[in-house]
Structure formats: C-alpha cells, structure tokens
Design a protein around this motif. Structure first.
Motif, PDB file in Angstrom:
ATOM      1  N   PRO A 478     -31.044  13.050 -27.244  1.00 49.01           N
ATOM      2  CA  PRO A 478     -31.188  11.866 -26.371  1.00 49.01           C
ATOM      3  C   PRO A 478     -31.402  10.570 -27.147  1.00 49.01           C
ATOM      4  O   PRO A 478     -31.609   9.528 -26.551  1.00 49.01           O
ATOM      5  CB  PRO A 478     -32.426  12.215 -25.565  1.00 49.01           C
ATOM      6  CG  PRO A 478     -33.269  12.979 -26.538  1.00 49.01           C
ATOM      7  CD  PRO A 478     -32.313  13.754 -27.419  1.00 49.01           C
ATOM      8  N   GLN A 479     -31.361  10.636 -28.494  1.00 46.10           N
ATOM      9  CA  GLN A 479     -31.670   9.431 -29.262  1.00 46.10           C
ATOM     10  C   GLN A 479     -30.571   8.370 -29.189  1.00 46.10           C
ATOM     11  O   GLN A 479     -30.837   7.179 -29.347  1.00 46.10           O
ATOM     12  CB  GLN A 479     -31.907   9.785 -30.741  1.00 46.10           C
ATOM     13  CG  GLN A 479     -33.191  10.534 -30.998  1.00 46.10           C
ATOM     14  CD  GLN A 479     -33.023  12.027 -30.803  1.00 46.10           C
ATOM     15  OE1 GLN A 479     -31.907  12.499 -30.547  1.00 46.10           O
ATOM     16  NE2 GLN A 479     -34.111  12.774 -30.920  1.00 46.10           N
ATOM     17  N   TYR A 480     -29.317   8.821 -28.937  1.00 45.68           N
ATOM     18  CA  TYR A 480     -28.196   7.898 -28.953  1.00 45.68           C
ATOM     19  C   TYR A 480     -27.371   8.032 -27.677  1.00 45.68           C
ATOM     20  O   TYR A 480     -27.268   9.107 -27.092  1.00 45.68           O
ATOM     21  CB  TYR A 480     -27.294   8.144 -30.162  1.00 45.68           C
ATOM     22  CG  TYR A 480     -27.957   7.814 -31.482  1.00 45.68           C
ATOM     23  CD1 TYR A 480     -27.826   6.555 -32.047  1.00 45.68           C
ATOM     24  CD2 TYR A 480     -28.714   8.775 -32.146  1.00 45.68           C
ATOM     25  CE1 TYR A 480     -28.441   6.242 -33.252  1.00 45.68           C
ATOM     26  CE2 TYR A 480     -29.342   8.474 -33.347  1.00 45.68           C
ATOM     27  CZ  TYR A 480     -29.201   7.203 -33.893  1.00 45.68           C
ATOM     28  OH  TYR A 480     -29.818   6.898 -35.086  1.00 45.68           O
ATOM     29  N   ARG A 500     -30.842   4.282 -28.675  1.00 40.93           N
ATOM     30  CA  ARG A 500     -31.585   4.004 -27.443  1.00 40.93           C
ATOM     31  C   ARG A 500     -32.831   3.161 -27.696  1.00 40.93           C
ATOM     32  O   ARG A 500     -33.481   2.723 -26.753  1.00 40.93           O
ATOM     33  CB  ARG A 500     -31.958   5.317 -26.748  1.00 40.93           C
ATOM     34  CG  ARG A 500     -30.742   6.069 -26.189  1.00 40.93           C
ATOM     35  CD  ARG A 500     -31.164   7.291 -25.398  1.00 40.93           C
ATOM     36  NE  ARG A 500     -30.020   8.038 -24.915  1.00 40.93           N
ATOM     37  CZ  ARG A 500     -29.407   7.826 -23.747  1.00 40.93           C
ATOM     38  NH1 ARG A 500     -29.828   6.856 -22.958  1.00 40.93           N
ATOM     39  NH2 ARG A 500     -28.371   8.560 -23.390  1.00 40.93           N
ATOM     40  N   SER A 501     -33.176   2.960 -28.955  1.00 35.15           N
ATOM     41  CA  SER A 501     -34.296   2.086 -29.283  1.00 35.15           C
ATOM     42  C   SER A 501     -33.904   1.199 -30.453  1.00 35.15           C
ATOM     43  O   SER A 501     -33.115   1.604 -31.326  1.00 35.15           O
ATOM     44  CB  SER A 501     -35.552   2.900 -29.633  1.00 35.15           C
ATOM     45  OG  SER A 501     -35.288   3.807 -30.689  1.00 35.15           O
ATOM     46  N   PRO A 505     -29.633   2.979 -36.401  1.00 36.58           N
ATOM     47  CA  PRO A 505     -28.269   2.594 -36.776  1.00 36.58           C
ATOM     48  C   PRO A 505     -27.326   2.682 -35.580  1.00 36.58           C
ATOM     49  O   PRO A 505     -27.499   3.501 -34.681  1.00 36.58           O
ATOM     50  CB  PRO A 505     -27.890   3.612 -37.855  1.00 36.58           C
ATOM     51  CG  PRO A 505     -28.760   4.796 -37.577  1.00 36.58           C
ATOM     52  CD  PRO A 505     -30.044   4.234 -37.041  1.00 36.58           C
ATOM     53  N   GLY A 506     -26.313   1.797 -35.588  1.00 34.96           N
ATOM     54  CA  GLY A 506     -25.272   1.826 -34.567  1.00 34.96           C
ATOM     55  C   GLY A 506     -23.917   1.927 -35.233  1.00 34.96           C
ATOM     56  O   GLY A 506     -23.737   1.481 -36.372  1.00 34.96           O
ATOM     57  N   VAL A 507     -22.965   2.524 -34.517  1.00 34.77           N
ATOM     58  CA  VAL A 507     -21.655   2.781 -35.116  1.00 34.77           C
ATOM     59  C   VAL A 507     -20.560   2.394 -34.133  1.00 34.77           C
ATOM     60  O   VAL A 507     -20.633   2.718 -32.942  1.00 34.77           O
ATOM     61  CB  VAL A 507     -21.491   4.264 -35.510  1.00 34.77           C
ATOM     62  CG1 VAL A 507     -20.152   4.485 -36.215  1.00 34.77           C
ATOM     63  CG2 VAL A 507     -22.642   4.744 -36.381  1.00 34.77           C
ATOM     64  N   ALA A 538     -20.865  -6.445 -30.809  1.00 38.39           N
ATOM     65  CA  ALA A 538     -21.768  -7.331 -30.058  1.00 38.39           C
ATOM     66  C   ALA A 538     -22.823  -6.541 -29.288  1.00 38.39           C
ATOM     67  O   ALA A 538     -24.004  -6.914 -29.265  1.00 38.39           O
ATOM     68  CB  ALA A 538     -20.956  -8.213 -29.104  1.00 38.39           C
ATOM     69  N   GLU A 539     -22.403  -5.457 -28.655  1.00 40.84           N
ATOM     70  CA  GLU A 539     -23.364  -4.664 -27.877  1.00 40.84           C
ATOM     71  C   GLU A 539     -24.428  -4.052 -28.779  1.00 40.84           C
ATOM     72  O   GLU A 539     -25.601  -3.967 -28.399  1.00 40.84           O
ATOM     73  CB  GLU A 539     -22.634  -3.562 -27.105  1.00 40.84           C
ATOM     74  CG  GLU A 539     -23.560  -2.716 -26.244  1.00 40.84           C
ATOM     75  CD  GLU A 539     -22.828  -1.664 -25.415  1.00 40.84           C
ATOM     76  OE1 GLU A 539     -23.503  -0.794 -24.851  1.00 40.84           O
ATOM     77  OE2 GLU A 539     -21.580  -1.739 -25.344  1.00 40.84           O
ATOM     78  N   LEU A 540     -24.014  -3.643 -29.961  1.00 40.88           N
ATOM     79  CA  LEU A 540     -24.976  -3.047 -30.893  1.00 40.88           C
ATOM     80  C   LEU A 540     -25.987  -4.092 -31.362  1.00 40.88           C
ATOM     81  O   LEU A 540     -27.182  -3.796 -31.497  1.00 40.88           O
ATOM     82  CB  LEU A 540     -24.239  -2.434 -32.087  1.00 40.88           C
ATOM     83  CG  LEU A 540     -23.304  -1.269 -31.751  1.00 40.88           C
ATOM     84  CD1 LEU A 540     -22.576  -0.793 -33.004  1.00 40.88           C
ATOM     85  CD2 LEU A 540     -24.080  -0.115 -31.128  1.00 40.88           C
ATOM     86  N   ARG A 541     -25.527  -5.302 -31.616  1.00 38.91           N
ATOM     87  CA  ARG A 541     -26.464  -6.367 -31.995  1.00 38.91           C
ATOM     88  C   ARG A 541     -27.432  -6.647 -30.851  1.00 38.91           C
ATOM     89  O   ARG A 541     -28.621  -6.894 -31.076  1.00 38.91           O
ATOM     90  CB  ARG A 541     -25.693  -7.642 -32.362  1.00 38.91           C
ATOM     91  CG  ARG A 541     -24.868  -7.513 -33.645  1.00 38.91           C
ATOM     92  CD  ARG A 541     -24.432  -8.893 -34.141  1.00 38.91           C
ATOM     93  NE  ARG A 541     -23.610  -9.607 -33.171  1.00 38.91           N
ATOM     94  CZ  ARG A 541     -22.297  -9.521 -33.092  1.00 38.91           C
ATOM     95  NH1 ARG A 541     -21.623  -8.714 -33.931  1.00 38.91           N
ATOM     96  NH2 ARG A 541     -21.616 -10.216 -32.182  1.00 38.91           N
ATOM     97  N   ALA A 542     -26.930  -6.598 -29.625  1.00 45.65           N
ATOM     98  CA  ALA A 542     -27.765  -6.928 -28.467  1.00 45.65           C
ATOM     99  C   ALA A 542     -28.920  -5.946 -28.289  1.00 45.65           C
ATOM    100  O   ALA A 542     -29.995  -6.331 -27.816  1.00 45.65           O
ATOM    101  CB  ALA A 542     -26.912  -6.980 -27.202  1.00 45.65           C
ATOM    102  N   VAL A 543     -28.705  -4.689 -28.654  1.00 42.49           N
ATOM    103  CA  VAL A 543     -29.775  -3.688 -28.485  1.00 42.49           C
ATOM    104  C   VAL A 543     -30.628  -3.563 -29.738  1.00 42.49           C
ATOM    105  O   VAL A 543     -31.545  -2.739 -29.792  1.00 42.49           O
ATOM    106  CB  VAL A 543     -29.197  -2.311 -28.101  1.00 42.49           C
ATOM    107  CG1 VAL A 543     -28.449  -2.390 -26.790  1.00 42.49           C
ATOM    108  CG2 VAL A 543     -28.316  -1.753 -29.209  1.00 42.49           C
TER     109      VAL A 543
END
Length: 576
Positions: A478-480, A500-501, A505-507, A538-543
């Motif tokens: 559930p982490q991603y 999720r937090s 890291p985001g990919v 952009a979405e990854l930066r937003a979270v």
C-alpha cells in the motif's frame, strides 16, 4: 481475531448433508424457509445459480429430506425449524419420490471419461430404486433397459432418457409425481469447455435434462443448482417451464450464504467478541438480491481457526479466471486496475452465459466473474433491454485472488520473488540498466504464459505491459499508487508510481512500442520528449515525491520478444 476464545458450538467444515448435521448436533443455520419458497414458487423447474461453497448442496439436501417419501420418521429433523412452524407445508412432508443427483465430481479430461462417470451415477441412482423390478409394473423392454443401467452398460441413447424413464416408473409405483433435485448441474459443462469436448457434453446433457424437465407429466418439482445460468440455446433449449433466480433476484436472496444477523449470532455462539468488523471486511460484500451476504464457507473456517484468512478461494481451481484475465486486451486491464484500487466499474450484466463467449465478449467475461463470486453487483438498473450494474471486488479475501494472480505472473515472468524485488528496487532507484534487463526477461518469459491442454497461448507485448502494470500495482501496495494511461495497439503506454506519503521516490515510465517505419532510437526519442513536454512529473512534485525518476523505454513491437532501449532523466544513459 486476536483474543478470541475457543468455539463453543459444534462447527462442521465440509459436511453438507442435512440429516448428518442435525443428527450429530452440528451447527445448522436455519435455511428451511427455502423449502417454503420452492413449494410456493410458480415454476415447475427452478434453477438457482450461486457461487461455489455458498450452501447449495445443503439446501438441496434439506429439501430432499423434507419432501422424500421414506420408511422412517424424519419429522424430528425439522421439529424446531422454521419450515415446521408453517403447518400448511406439512401436506408435502414425506410425500414424493425424489431423484437426487449431483454432478460435482464429473470433471474429466475426455468425453469418454465424462460419459462413463455420468453413466455410473445414473446406475447408482437406479440401484436406489431396484425394488421397481419386483412389482411387475415395468414392461419387458423397460426392465431390460433398467438392468442395463444398473449394470452400467447402457447405451448413450438410453442414458439420455434415464431420468425421464425413472420418473415414469416411480410415478406408476408410488402414484405420486416425482421431485428431481440436481446439484452442480453445470460442472460437466465447465470441465468440457476447459478440456475441449464442449459440443459432445452439451448435446448429451441437453437431452438428459430436457427429457426429464420439459413437459414431464410425472414431475412435481425440479430444482437445479450450479454456478452459472447456461444459455437456453446451449443446454435448456425449449425448456419453457424453467424459472431462473440468479444472485441478482431477490426471491431467494437470503437462502444461500449467511446474513449479517446470522453471522453476528454465530460469532456470539462461538465465543467471539468485537470481531464483526474484521469478519465483515474479509467475507462480507456480496449482494444477493437486496440482501447483504457473507461467504459461509469462509465464516465457518474463520470461526473454527480463530482468525481471518483466505479459505474460499482455495476450495477450487482459479485457472479459468486467470486465463480469462490474462488473455483479454487493453480495456479489461484498465478496469482491473480500477477494481484493484477499490473502485467500481459500470458494466452490462449477461445472465445467459455461453461459455465460448467469455473469451470473445468482454461483457460476458465480467458477468462470468460476477456469477462465480469474484465480483459483486450494486446500483443495478435496467437501461433499455439490459441491466447495468456497478461491479466491484466484494471483500479482502477475493481481493487476494486478483493480487495473487498478478504477483504469480510477475514472479514467473521474472524468475522468482527475488527478481520481482530487484525490479521494484531498480525502478524506485532509477536504475535504468537493471530495469531494462528485467523488462527484457519479462517479455521473453511471458511470450507463452499459458499452456492449456498443451496449446500455448501467446501474450503479445502490449498485454505483457498491461500485466506488468497490474503486477506492480499489487506488489507496491500500500506504500505506492500505480497509475497507467495507455493507448491500445502500437501506441504509448506510460506508467506512474506515486508515493502515498511525501519524501518517497516517484517514477514516471514511458513505454513506447515502435511504430511501423520508425527505428527504436526514434521511438525512444519521442518517449523522452513526451515525458518532458507534457511534464508527467508534475503530479509527483505535487505530492512531494523525492527523488523523481523519469525513464523511457522503446520496444520493437510484437515481432520481437524484447529489444528495449532506455534512458533515465536521473541516471546515466544505458549502454545500448
């Protein structure tokens, strides 16, 4: 179920015979209102499709012991149950000759083996009524056929008419119409479909059931259970006295499975306190008509073991479900992603199932999953001539089926759990070379994932990508959060892995299939440009994802199993 005490009631796991349950003092949830509904039903022949392990056999057994003419007094079996309080029904008690037949074990690899076992079952049924040979009510020809069936040497044509003829013989002897109860009527059809002798099985069982149930003046009631309503044109052709009550119909809504009140009562009697929420999350979620239903097999096992776990899904093969989901194209996999994220999907409901269609018709596939118990239907509405419903995964136990499928696929394609872990670590670290290597292996190993009856089912690269995303989705929960937005055919296929937090890291992955007339290098360049110009990050930066890895891959279409080129915006270029 932490802190639960030992069960204080006599649970019985796997026992389905009503008389045995009652005489041994085993747990029996009173479902005898089912008998009243059958007797009051205007249909001469009733079909009740329900998922496996939802009490179909026990209910038919209960009906049998109530209606069957017998030498012994069976009234003590019913004395404290709901049906006995309806005195109007007692005129039917112990009145009728009953033919009880179950096809639950008729799942053979060849038609010859299927027919041999069916003939054996018919022979055993005739043996229960051997006394008919002694009352001189049979003609010499009828007696000869009777003996052939007893000896299990009857020709197919005599077997096809076996139930119809036995009804006639019993009516003459008992001077009462006959009740026919057939459990798991569709098991041989499922087996025949999987093993490749579907047409032979349909032809035989159409005649066997049609002769016994259609225009049979010696029949009082016929009740059949199974998993699916098989389309009339395939097995119930011309059976105009058939009434079907699928799990969407309210009439028998609480007859199969356990209701909320029944589960609460069982939990209390078993000595459990404060665990209903856990039971609800694991085994609730089904809607039969308007009634919320729990999976009875899983509830009983959970109460016996003192813990919630996966029980129901281990009682039968999921091979057909696996193959259905993996062989479909892009659209079903997008819907599966939504289901795995806990969302619902709106789909038409196809109640008359022709098994051949489940591979060809996406609507038939979703309905197949619904009626087999892998989905639930809510917000059912009639639109024009068909019903539309919101389908969703009913509970945690069934969610494990879907998760297990794609976990298993990813392990097989990559060579084991360690390789899956290596892939996800490489993705989250932006290690382009390691991801490239494992994706190439996935494409190669998954080229012929299924090998059903010796015939490999090839998965084109696009479907490998779909399954890859679903595998990531279940593995990283559930982490991603894993999302995809792809075009079918030889178009783009991008994936985003969102923490999720904040601080994880985001990919962003752009998986591009090389189009006709372009090179892998050109396809790769397009993928890299697309990531940047459309600002997928952009979405990854937003979270608050950190770091953010942007990777592009190009593949040589369907003709090559694996020929990736790749580059990451946060790591050095790949050597290829």
């Amino acid at each position: 179920m932490s802190g639960a005490s030992r069960p204080s009631l006599a649970l019985s796991i796997g026992a389905s015979d009503f008389r045995t349950l009652r005489e041994q003092g085993r747990l029996y949830v009173d479902k005898t209102a089912f008998i009243a509904r059958v007797l009051d039903d205007p249909g001469a022949v009733i079909l009740l499709p329900r998922p496996r392990r939802f009490g179909k056999t026990t209910n038919l057994s209960t009906l049998r012991y109530f209606l069957e003419k017998a030498d012994d007094d069976r009234s003590p079996l019913f004395a404290d149950l709901a049906v006995w309080r309806e005195t109007r029904l007692r005129e039917h008690f112990g009145r009728y000759p009953v033919l009880w037949l179950t096809f639950k074990d008729v799942k053979k690899p060849t038609w010859d083996a299927c027919f041999a076992l069916t003939r054996e079952l018919l022979g055993e049924l005739y043996a229960q009524h051997r006394y008919l040979l002694d009352d001189e009510l049979l003609t010499s020809d009828e007696a000869a056929i009777f003996r052939e069936l007893l000896a299990q040497r009857a020709a197919p044509s005599h077997c096809e008419l076996a139930l119809r003829n036995l009804c006639r013989f019993l009516r003459r002897h008992h001077r009462q119409p006959v009740v026919i109860l057939i459990d798991e009527y569709d098991t041989p059809i499922h087996a025949a479909f999987s093993a490749g002798y579907y047409d032979q099985a349909i032809d035989f069982f159409r005649t066997l059931l049609g002769a016994a149930l259609k225009d049979n003046e010696d029949l009082f009631k016929g009740v059949l259970t199974g998993i699916l309503r098989i389309a009339k044109e395939s097995i119930f052709s011309g059976l105009n006295n058939l009434r079907v009550y699928s799990l969407l119909h309210p009439r028998y809504g609480d007859s199969f499975g356990f209701t909320e009140a029944e589960v609460a009562d069982l939990a209390a009697r078993a000595g459990y306190r404060g665990e209903l929420a856990e039971l609800r999350d694991w085994y609730n979620g089904y809607l039969f008509g308007d009634t919320v239903i729990y999976n009875p097999w899983s509830i009983l096992n959970a109460l016996a073991d003192g813990r919630c776990s996966v029980y129901w899904v281990n009682t039968g093969s999921n091979d057909l479900i696996d193959e259905l989901l993996m062989r479909q194209g892009a659209s079903p996999h997008e819907d599966i992603e939504r289901l795995l994220r806990g969302e619902g999907i709106r789909k038409p409901i196809v109640e008359n199932t022709v098994l051949r269609d489940v591979y060809l018709d996406e609507d038939a596939m979703w309905s197949f999953l619904l009626f087999c118990g892998y989905l639930k239907a809510s917000e059912v509405r009639r639109e024009e001539v068909r019903e539309i419903a919101t389908l969703s995964i009913p509970n945690s136990e069934v969610r494990e089926v879907f998760h297990g499928l794609f976990r298993t696929w990813l392990r097989r394609g990559l060579g084991g759990e360690r390789e899956v872990e290596g892939l996800t670590r490489a993705l989250l670290a932006g290690d382009t070379e390691a991801v490239e290597q494992r994706l190439a292996r996935l494409l190669t190993e998954s080229a012929s994932y299924f090998d059903t009856a010796g015939n490999a089912v090839e998965m084109p690269p696009e479907q490998v990508y779909h399954a890859f995303v679903l595998g990531l989705l279940v593995h990283l929960q559930p982490q991603y959060l894993v999302r995809s937005n792809r075009e079918s055919g030889q178009g783009r296929f991008d994936v985003m892995i969102v923490p999720r937090s904040a601080g994880g890291p985001g990919v962003v992955l752009e998986l591009k299939v090389k189009k006709k007339g372009e090179t892998l290098k050109q396809a790769l360049a397009k993928a890299l440009q697309q990531i940047e110009t459309q600002d997928y990050a952009a979405e990854l930066r937003a979270v608050g994802a950190s770091p953010i890895h942007k990777l592009a891959f190009a593949f040589d279409g369907k003709a090559t199993a694996a020929a990736p080129c790749c580059r990451s915006s946060t790591s050095r270029p790949a050597s290829r």
